[in-house]
Design a protein around this motif. Sequence first.
Motif, short mmCIF file in Angstrom:
data_model
loop_
_atom_site.label_atom_id
_atom_site.label_comp_id
_atom_site.label_asym_id
_atom_site.label_seq_id
_atom_site.Cartn_x
_atom_site.Cartn_y
_atom_site.Cartn_z
N GLU A 41 0.81 -1.07 0.06
CA GLU A 41 0.05 -0.04 -0.14
C GLU A 41 0.97 1.32 -0.04
O GLU A 41 1.81 1.59 0.82
N GLN A 112 -15.46 5.27 5.40
CA GLN A 112 -14.63 4.15 4.45
C GLN A 112 -13.38 3.86 5.36
O GLN A 112 -12.96 2.59 5.31
N THR A 176 -1.93 2.16 -10.96
CA THR A 176 -0.53 2.11 -11.69
C THR A 176 -0.53 1.01 -12.45
O THR A 176 0.17 0.72 -13.59
N ASP A 299 -11.99 -0.21 -7.87
CA ASP A 299 -11.90 0.87 -8.63
C ASP A 299 -10.87 0.77 -9.77
O ASP A 299 -10.82 1.60 -10.72
N LEU A 312 -17.71 0.96 -3.59
CA LEU A 312 -16.92 0.08 -2.61
C LEU A 312 -17.82 -1.11 -2.60
O LEU A 312 -17.19 -2.34 -2.48
C1 FAD Z 1 -17.32 11.29 -2.27
C2 FAD Z 1 -17.13 9.62 -2.51
C3 FAD Z 1 -18.28 9.08 -1.77
C4 FAD Z 1 -18.57 7.66 -2.18
N1 FAD Z 1 -19.48 6.83 -1.24
C5 FAD Z 1 -19.62 5.48 -1.81
C6 FAD Z 1 -20.74 4.77 -1.09
O1 FAD Z 1 -21.53 5.43 -0.19
N2 FAD Z 1 -20.60 3.42 -1.17
C7 FAD Z 1 -19.79 2.91 -2.09
O2 FAD Z 1 -20.07 1.72 -2.11
N3 FAD Z 1 -18.96 3.59 -2.62
C8 FAD Z 1 -18.57 5.00 -2.52
N4 FAD Z 1 -17.58 5.46 -3.26
C9 FAD Z 1 -16.75 4.86 -3.98
C10 FAD Z 1 -15.48 4.17 -3.11
O3 FAD Z 1 -15.09 5.06 -2.33
C11 FAD Z 1 -14.70 3.32 -4.28
O4 FAD Z 1 -15.26 2.78 -4.71
C12 FAD Z 1 -13.61 2.61 -3.17
O5 FAD Z 1 -12.66 3.39 -2.67
C13 FAD Z 1 -12.68 1.53 -4.13
O6 FAD Z 1 -12.26 0.80 -3.09
P1 FAD Z 1 -10.65 0.41 -3.71
O7 FAD Z 1 -10.05 -0.58 -3.04
O8 FAD Z 1 -10.91 -0.50 -5.24
O9 FAD Z 1 -9.93 1.67 -4.18
P2 FAD Z 1 -9.33 2.99 -3.23
O10 FAD Z 1 -10.11 3.18 -2.19
O11 FAD Z 1 -8.92 4.00 -4.23
O12 FAD Z 1 -7.73 2.23 -2.73
C14 FAD Z 1 -6.83 1.95 -3.58
C15 FAD Z 1 -5.43 1.90 -2.67
O13 FAD Z 1 -4.42 1.74 -3.71
C16 FAD Z 1 -3.39 2.48 -3.22
N5 FAD Z 1 -2.61 2.59 -4.23
C17 FAD Z 1 -2.49 3.54 -5.27
N6 FAD Z 1 -1.50 3.27 -6.35
C18 FAD Z 1 -0.73 2.32 -5.57
C19 FAD Z 1 0.64 1.81 -6.07
N7 FAD Z 1 1.17 2.13 -7.33
N8 FAD Z 1 1.10 0.88 -5.17
C20 FAD Z 1 0.49 0.63 -4.01
N9 FAD Z 1 -0.59 1.19 -3.62
C21 FAD Z 1 -1.22 1.97 -4.19
C22 FAD Z 1 -4.01 3.89 -2.87
O14 FAD Z 1 -3.05 4.45 -1.89
C23 FAD Z 1 -4.99 3.14 -2.09
O15 FAD Z 1 -5.23 3.10 -0.59
C24 FAD Z 1 -17.48 6.84 -3.05
C25 FAD Z 1 -16.59 7.51 -3.64
C26 FAD Z 1 -16.57 8.99 -3.33
C27 FAD Z 1 -15.31 9.67 -3.89
#
Ligand code: FAD
Length: 551
Positions: A41, A112, A176, A299, A312
Amino acid sequence: MSALNRALPEYVPVLIAGGGPVGLTLAALLGRYGVECLVVEADPSYCEGSRAICISRRSQEIMGWIGADKPLVEKGLPWTGGRSYFRSTEVLRFSMPSDPTERFAPMINIQQFYVEELAHRATQVTTPNADVHWSSRVVDVEQRADAVHVTVEATGGERRVVRANWLVACDGGRSTVRELSRLALEGMQYEGRYVIVDIEQATERTVERLAWFDPPSNPGSTILMHRQPDNVWRIDYQVADDEDPVEAVKPENVLPRVESHLRMIGESAPWKPLWISIYNAKCLTLNDYRHGRVLFAGDAAHLVPIFGVRGLNSGLDDAGNLAWKLALVVQGRASAGLLDSYSSERVHATRQNIAYGAKSTEFMAPPHAGFRLMREAALRLASEDTTVRSLINPRQSTPIEYSDSRLNIPSDDRNARPRAGDVAPEALVQGRHLTALFGAGFVGLLFSDRPRSALKERGAIEYGVARLDVWRVSRTAVGKDTNALVDESGEAWRRYAAVEGSFVLVRPDGYVLGRWIDPSWGIIDTALARFRSRPNTEDETRAPALAQDER
Ligand SMILES: Cc1cc2nc3c(=O)[nH]c(=O)nc-3n(C[C@H](O)[C@H](O)[C@H](O)COP(=O)(O)OP(=O)(O)OC[C@H]3O[C@@H](n4cnc5c(N)ncnc54)[C@H](O)[C@@H]3O)c2cc1C
């Protein structure tokens, strides 16, 4: 030796790029399935700022599979419905399906970062299987025939190559890994922008989803409000088309609008802003979530609009779908081809989520004048005509069916629901929720009032994730049987459309794989064979040998 060199292994079966909610949940699931994995991370800790808050019933179930449902539910604020207003008039009051037999509320609100913390704690329970490295970033990826070579860089700039059989990209919207793999998300994004403000203010208000269209506090705008734990409110409001996005997030422009709205709804306690950001809805996905030994989830694989709360939530479903399949492949019980079903099932789910999310977005932020006119007509009519109200009822997150999955087994009971590809329904039987049986291995639900059954005797045979636990669900007590549930009210029988001898085979992720009436053991054994046989090619699972130039 530096801290990075000491800590990072040379080889791990599964490397997960990104320790957001999806990466950490996937790691906790894999750890519980006995698979060694490493999360890398980039950030030093959990996320900050305004991110997800609405966590669906299905996500609560998935968090249950990693043992994190109790603290999640204790901290979260449950809700079952909401209200919408057009100007000052209430035009909709909606409730989501919920009854006392359900294990979880249809939705809870929780920040979150709490979800990430709970998933992280769940990885620690599986130590040494799942390991998380903070402040370490994936900077290069090289796929070879038998492994993926992943270059990881620590905060100080020090680099190290880790070999993995599988790399799962959970590194978010700006992935990335996706960029290094030269893959692009496809789809569209909306022009309409929303300011997202989290504020702290004490309140006694009911927890519900609140929406105002063209409210007197902010004429012409749409405002959404959600209460979160710790006296935090999420307020989202639509920015006018001609408003400069940079100006729109400046406190001097945001705070008066929030104050005006709080005054309008009678909230007078002191408040302070926590985060201010701007958002526009995107409907984007990769067409394939498997590229050789690299898999995409959350995402990194798809971006769906926040209206409809499927970001999420669908990411956790990705993790739930992928974890058991990857575990079977890593442990040599299934061939790597099983992972293609992860891609096809979840790409299908994303397309459905995007379709629902787009409908919600177009209602919340009409993309052009025609839509705006239609929305206003629906809102005006809704206050008087109940039949119009369904048009303005927000669609909330529900799990997507995999009706066309190639894993589904054709049934001799094909008209009965749930059928293969459906989510196995909840039922409360003898004080136990059926969904609490899922998440660890395959589950057979045998609906039978007969005292003995050859199938039942086959019970739990130890095959790791591919094990089968058979539970008899009978309407009357049938002898002494530890894996038996007495369904006195017949609720489970009804929800599963069961007849005497119905056998419903449920996958580790809670989806129905197939159903039969009075099947022989041979039929069930054959259905599970592809998850229990060693594939011919050993290279899928073996730790790859070091190349000559790396010794
Ligand atoms: C304002 C807002 C409200 C939302 N509300 C909702 C909701 O109510 N319900 C819902 O289901 N979804 C909601 N979402 C969407 C939700 O936040 C995302 O879908 C969720 O964060 C996706 O999780 P993830 O683990 O796929 O990605 P992320 O949460 O983006 O996590 C990715 C991680 O990868 C790390 N990373 C990036 N690049 C690298 C790299 N090269 N090497 C190592 N680590 C890296 C980052 O630091 C991060 O910690 C909302 C989003 C926003 C912006």
